[in-house]
Design an enzyme around this catalytic site. Sequence first.
Site, PDB file in Angstrom:
ATOM      1  N   ASP A  47     -12.351 -10.241  -1.079  1.00 57.81           N
ATOM      2  CA  ASP A  47     -13.658 -10.344  -0.433  1.00 57.81           C
ATOM      3  C   ASP A  47     -14.626  -9.476  -1.219  1.00 57.81           C
ATOM      4  O   ASP A  47     -14.230  -8.476  -1.819  1.00 57.81           O
ATOM      5  CB  ASP A  47     -13.649 -10.017   1.071  1.00 57.81           C
ATOM      6  N   ASN A  80       2.075  -5.226  -3.181  1.00 61.46           N
ATOM      7  CA  ASN A  80       0.656  -5.507  -2.899  1.00 61.46           C
ATOM      8  C   ASN A  80      -0.096  -4.207  -2.614  1.00 61.46           C
ATOM      9  O   ASN A  80       0.391  -3.350  -1.866  1.00 61.46           O
ATOM     10  CB  ASN A  80       0.600  -6.413  -1.660  1.00 61.46           C
ATOM     11  N   GLU A 137       0.801  -1.238   0.000  1.00 62.02           N
ATOM     12  CA  GLU A 137       0.000   0.000   0.000  1.00 62.02           C
ATOM     13  C   GLU A 137       0.830   1.282   0.000  1.00 62.02           C
ATOM     14  O   GLU A 137       0.587   2.188   0.790  1.00 62.02           O
ATOM     15  CB  GLU A 137      -0.960  -0.019   1.197  1.00 62.02           C
TER      16      GLU A 137
HETATM   17  O1  9MR Z   1      -7.741  -8.062   8.293  1.00 64.52           O
HETATM   18  C1  9MR Z   1      -6.807  -7.261   8.987  1.00 64.52           C
HETATM   19  C2  9MR Z   1      -7.439  -6.759  10.276  1.00 64.52           C
HETATM   20  O2  9MR Z   1      -7.602  -7.861  11.172  1.00 64.52           O
HETATM   21  C3  9MR Z   1      -6.562  -5.717  10.920  1.00 64.52           C
HETATM   22  O3  9MR Z   1      -7.222  -5.142  12.025  1.00 64.52           O
HETATM   23  C4  9MR Z   1      -6.224  -4.625   9.902  1.00 64.52           C
HETATM   24  C5  9MR Z   1      -5.333  -3.610  10.532  1.00 64.52           C
HETATM   25  O4  9MR Z   1      -4.731  -2.771   9.634  1.00 64.52           O
HETATM   26  O5  9MR Z   1      -5.587  -5.217   8.783  1.00 64.52           O
HETATM   27  C6  9MR Z   1      -6.426  -6.093   8.116  1.00 64.52           C
HETATM   28  O6  9MR Z   1      -5.799  -6.583   6.952  1.00 64.52           O
HETATM   29  C7  9MR Z   1      -5.484  -5.596   5.967  1.00 64.52           C
HETATM   30  C8  9MR Z   1      -4.273  -6.072   5.235  1.00 64.52           C
HETATM   31  O7  9MR Z   1      -3.226  -6.295   6.143  1.00 64.52           O
HETATM   32  C9  9MR Z   1      -3.840  -5.057   4.192  1.00 64.52           C
HETATM   33  N1  9MR Z   1      -4.914  -4.749   3.289  1.00 64.52           N
HETATM   34  C10 9MR Z   1      -6.165  -4.362   3.928  1.00 64.52           C
HETATM   35  C11 9MR Z   1      -6.587  -5.424   4.917  1.00 64.52           C
HETATM   36  C12 9MR Z   1      -7.932  -5.083   5.496  1.00 64.52           C
HETATM   37  O8  9MR Z   1      -7.864  -3.917   6.283  1.00 64.52           O
END
Ligand code: 9MR
Length: 466
Positions: free
Chosen positions: A273, A205, A163
């Site tokens: 998703d 990613n 990101e």
């Molecule tokens: O699914 C993840 C969630 O449990 C965490 O709280 C969150 C914190 O930043 O991150 C989520 O996963 C993210 C992933 O690492 C990067 N892309 C977005 C995902 C959804 O927020």
Amino acid sequence: MSRPKARPVKRIAFAVAGAGAIAACVSMVLATSATAATTLGASAAEKGRYFGAAVAANKLSDTAYTTILNREFNSVTPENEMKIDATEPNQNQFNYTNADRIVSHARSRGMQVRGHTLAWHSQQPGWMQNMSGSALRSAMLNHVTQVTTHFRGQVVAWDVVNEAFADGSSGARRDSNLQRTGNDWIEAAFRAARAADPNAKLCYNDYNTDDWTHAKTQAVYNMVRDFKSRGVPIDCVGLQSHFNSGSPYPSNYRTTLSNFAALGVDVQITELDIEGSGTTQANTYRNVVNDCLAVARCNGITVWGIRDTDSWRASGTPLLFDGSGNKKPAYEAVLSALNTGNPTTPPPTTPGNTTPPPTTPPPTTPPPGGAGCSATVSVNQWTGGFVATVRVTAGSSTLTGWTVSLTLPGGATITNAWNANRSGNSGAVSFTNVSYNGSVAAGQSTEFGFQANGTGSGLTPTCTAR
Ligand code: 9MR
């Protein structure tokens, strides 16, 4: 009761025809089921691909969860356990306990592991959030080296950098403490990862990079093209693909997958998703699978959780199993697309593609009038939550510090923030700069963000210089 004489005959004729049709159907089903795989992982494997899920270590003791995981998936991505705050909570003190649990669960059952993620503006431990400049650059490279070394031979692909591009139309890099160490921080991270684990595939990613026409997609594409042309070690691009009404599945998704693949990298759908339900949701899942099967180098799909209740967007019911572990129509659509699809076979990765680098004009942001600062916000909303990205722009003088205030709508609650210190989590909240982004030259900008539950409509941030 009097009936016309011919009627029973007709009925029999229908019954015979019906039985014939049923027999034909049964034989088709039997013929198919003799060869068709009955799980996502097995079916994807027949197409030379993997089908994975994001997994949380604290759910490995839930047998309903592991039953589905072990039966259906042949790849696993730790959802949070390999992130920087989890693996290096204190500088140079590494903790792999939860990540190792997931890796060992997966590998002992023949599943592969995707590593997520080594360098990211979010989920940094406190010590790293407070660092900048060359000290941060060294700490980041040390982190990449240590973590990839620990998992060498166990992780098939790493999301090396996550990101790093801004949302919206700028096509610019996202401002962060890492970005401020110099524009070459991404390639430096990739080189460190390659040196430590030469056999892992190294991916970039990101999200909102699914629509080919979007500035962010173009910006990532241009970076990958540049990396390939200069020999920066990159093997794959991850499209997170979190789809919902605000960020829908785009009709040009297949074009995006195939254009990235044409740069000489694998393409992986890394965090799929799709919010919704029933046939509509199932059809979108089917489209995504068919798009991946149509692109030779789209070599795997990972869904971001197992049951709807495991999702970070649980209220949007975006996954393949309901909260009780039942297969949803979306599951059946994915399995049937995998089984009936006609894939292009993925070729082996061949490094050394030499496409000329693109020329992209630098983004320009017009300075606001007067001294002080201004703030704008962009909101990525889904059912039940949102991420807000706030852009702070200095006026006609250099800023040495800033405060942004805004009022959240009723019911909205902030769960985490990055690149700013936060005061309050509902109603009137304010954010001040952190050590590395308080100084903003006249007319220049910086960004911070936060995630919240609820609705982010009508946010009007105001900025004051400090
Ligand atoms: O699914 C993840 C969630 O449990 C965490 O709280 C969150 C914190 O930043 O991150 C989520 O996963 C993210 C992933 O690492 C990067 N892309 C977005 C995902 C959804 O927020």
